[in-house]
Scaffold this active site. Structure first.
Site, PDB file in Angstrom:
ATOM      1  N   ARG A  92      10.817 -18.344 -43.949  1.00 45.35           N
ATOM      2  CA  ARG A  92       9.463 -17.814 -43.795  1.00 45.35           C
ATOM      3  C   ARG A  92       8.419 -18.932 -43.781  1.00 45.35           C
ATOM      4  NH1 ARG A  92       8.067 -14.679 -48.201  1.00 45.35           N
ATOM      5  NH2 ARG A  92       9.631 -13.123 -47.704  1.00 45.35           N
TER       6      ARG A  92
ATOM      7  N   TYR B 233     -14.191 -12.240 -27.040  1.00 36.94           N
ATOM      8  CA  TYR B 233     -12.893 -11.601 -26.772  1.00 36.94           C
ATOM      9  C   TYR B 233     -12.891 -10.204 -27.388  1.00 36.94           C
ATOM     10  CZ  TYR B 233      -7.866 -10.868 -26.701  1.00 36.94           C
ATOM     11  OH  TYR B 233      -6.612 -10.358 -26.490  1.00 36.94           O
TER      12      TYR B 233
ATOM     13  N   ASP C  94     -13.629 -19.803 -32.463  1.00 35.31           N
ATOM     14  CA  ASP C  94     -12.531 -19.466 -31.554  1.00 35.31           C
ATOM     15  C   ASP C  94     -12.706 -20.379 -30.347  1.00 35.31           C
ATOM     16  OD1 ASP C  94     -10.819 -18.436 -29.635  1.00 35.31           O
ATOM     17  OD2 ASP C  94     -11.180 -16.338 -30.167  1.00 35.31           O
TER      18      ASP C  94
ATOM     19  N   LYS D  50      -2.537 -18.816 -24.754  1.00 32.45           N
ATOM     20  CA  LYS D  50      -3.253 -19.167 -23.534  1.00 32.45           C
ATOM     21  C   LYS D  50      -2.900 -20.600 -23.114  1.00 32.45           C
ATOM     22  CE  LYS D  50      -4.708 -15.060 -24.339  1.00 32.45           C
ATOM     23  NZ  LYS D  50      -5.930 -14.738 -25.077  1.00 32.45           N
TER      24      LYS D  50
HETATM   25  C1  LIG Z   1      -6.249 -13.957 -26.126  1.00 32.53           C
HETATM   26  C2  LIG Z   1      -7.351 -14.288 -27.048  1.00 32.53           C
HETATM   27  C3  LIG Z   1      -7.314 -13.932 -28.407  1.00 32.53           C
HETATM   28  C4  LIG Z   1      -6.155 -13.145 -29.001  1.00 32.53           C
HETATM   29  O1  LIG Z   1      -4.959 -13.867 -28.962  1.00 32.53           O
HETATM   30  P1  LIG Z   1      -3.493 -13.193 -28.778  1.00 32.53           P
HETATM   31  O2  LIG Z   1      -2.621 -14.393 -28.713  1.00 32.53           O
HETATM   32  O3  LIG Z   1      -3.522 -12.391 -27.512  1.00 32.53           O
HETATM   33  O4  LIG Z   1      -3.247 -12.355 -29.969  1.00 32.53           O
HETATM   34  C5  LIG Z   1      -8.378 -14.301 -29.201  1.00 32.53           C
HETATM   35  N1  LIG Z   1      -9.445 -14.965 -28.702  1.00 32.53           N
HETATM   36  C6  LIG Z   1      -9.515 -15.317 -27.406  1.00 32.53           C
HETATM   37  C7  LIG Z   1     -10.718 -16.043 -26.909  1.00 32.53           C
HETATM   38  C8  LIG Z   1      -8.481 -14.986 -26.535  1.00 32.53           C
HETATM   39  O5  LIG Z   1      -8.575 -15.319 -25.234  1.00 32.53           O
END
Ligand SMILES: *Cc1c(COP(=O)(O)O)cnc(C)c1O
Length: 380
Positions: free
Chosen positions: A55, A107, A178, A203
């Site tokens: 874990r 997002y 973010d 991404k």
């Molecule tokens: C895709 C995304 C998320 C969420 O991430 P996941 O990997 O899909 O859970 C959060 N913030 C942004 C800006 C994103 O593009």
């Protein structure tokens, strides 16, 4: 792109996955250790102090974390099984009855989850356009978390991280950025005063649209909040599997190269769209006319990322006609992969204008991508 003297540049660091040679065999690619548990010797001492139970003891997860920590200049960092798992790991540190200030137009998954969470936990949620510092100042109050996203998705707004860091400090709030669309290659929000940087590693970091992953990096590993996050990941078990971590590291080896190519192509695509008679608005921080361009120049280097949005002249139907004729750009959500994608956000998120299309520019030939857009727009 060199971080410090005497330390390798990011492209070197990533290409060699921070020196990930298998010490047992000399393999230039790290092996996948799939064991969930590890034996102890006759005296009941673990054979390796770092290997007790999977874990929190997977070497590939640690390797991925170390690479991203170095890119983000983070004192410590953690990988999660998705970007959203990383988001909620931060939010869960906010006490019942606390307060979160969150940027609008980010997002959608983050907005939706935070609204539900705050309602459930009697947390006050203040939503404000943080790209507009005057608006942010108007709501200035004490808070637990100030949550920003830059460049934002899908409006590509640039938020001044350093200015938000000052405000967060006077509000006693943790500043979380973010930075998914900026990638760890183009921007390092911790250097600008953020407390925590977050990525959906699904991404650009992975870049091949085949792994879900999330990352948090912190400026101060001894802070109470970071300790809570570390404990919560371990005890609550939001951990990546070794196979996913291996794929993620494989993808990351080309991250600087991909980001360079995608950013340069995205700028070409944006410039093409600006000049196109059937396009109204192009949202991309790399354009000198973009309202966030000056700030983006200050807090990004090496490019402005792969994400951009534009509004087709006309209505929702005009945008749907255009994307219906695209051949190279695949109609799918997500961003940051090697293949170019297009999304009609309004189909999923009603508040987004019907004529807006969001593009994630991949690593294909930019001339081909522009020709594809040109052909599709001719049908509108
Ligand atoms: C895709 C995304 C998320 C969420 O991430 P996941 O990997 O899909 O859970 C959060 N913030 C942004 C800006 C994103 O593009």
């Amino acid at each position: 792109m060199s971080d410090h003297k005497n330390t390798p540049s990011l492209d070197t660091l990533f290409a060699q996955a921070n020196g990930a040679i298998d010490p047992q065999t000399g393999g230039v690619v790290p092996p996948i250790q799939s064991a969930t548990t590890f034996v102890r010797d006759e005296a009941n001492v673990p054979l390796s102090a770092d290997h007790i139970y999977a874990r929190d003891d997977n070497d590939l997860v640690r390797l991925g974390e170390n690479l991203l920590n170095r890119a983000e200049h983070a004192e410590a960092g953690l990988l999660f099984p998705s970007g959203m798992a990383a988001v909620v790991a931060v939010m869960r540190t906010v006490p019942n009855g606390g307060r979160i200030i969150q940027q609008t137009g980010i997002y959608w998954g983050v907005t939706k989850w935070t609204r539900d969470f705050c309602a459930r936990r009697q947390i006050e949620l203040i939503e404000v356009d943080c790209a507009d510092l005057e608006e942010l100042r108007k709501v200035a109050t004490t808070a637990d978390v100030l949550w920003i996203e830059t460049p934002s998705n899908p409006y590509l707004k640039t938020v001044d991280v350093a200015a938000c860091a000052d405000m967060a400090k006077s509000a006693g709030a943790l500043l979380v950025v973010d930075s998914t669309a900026a990638t760890p290659i183009l921007s390092q929000p911790l250097d600008l005063g953020a407390d925590i940087v977050m990525h959906s590693a699904t991404k650009a970091i992975n870049g091949h649209s085949d792994v879900l992953a999330g990352y948090l990096g912190c400026r101060d590993a001894s802070s109470h909040i970071w300790e809570m996050i570390v404990t919560d990941r371990h005890d609550a078990g939001a951990i990546m599997g070794p196979f996913e971590a291996w794929l993620l590291i494989r993808g990351m080896r080309t991250l600087p190269l991909r980001v360079e190519r995608m950013s340069s192509s995205a700028l070409k695509v944006a410039e093409f769209l600006v000049a196109h008679p059937k396009v109204n608005t192009v949202l991309y921080p790399g354009l000198s006319t973009d309202p966030g361009h000056q700030i983006a120049l200050r807090q990004m280097s090496g490019g402005f990322g792969s994400l951009l949005s534009f509004q087709v002249e006309g209505n929702k139907q005009s945008a749907l006609t255009a994307i219906g004729h695209l051949k190279l750009f695949k109609r799918a959500t997500s961003l940051g992969g090697v293949e170019s994608l297009v999304e009609h956000r309004h189909t999923i998120e009603e508040a987004v204008p019907g004529n807006l299309l969001r593009l994630s520019v991949g690593i294909e030939n930019a001339t081909d991508l522009i020709a594809d857009l040109n052909d599709a727009l001719a049908q509108v």
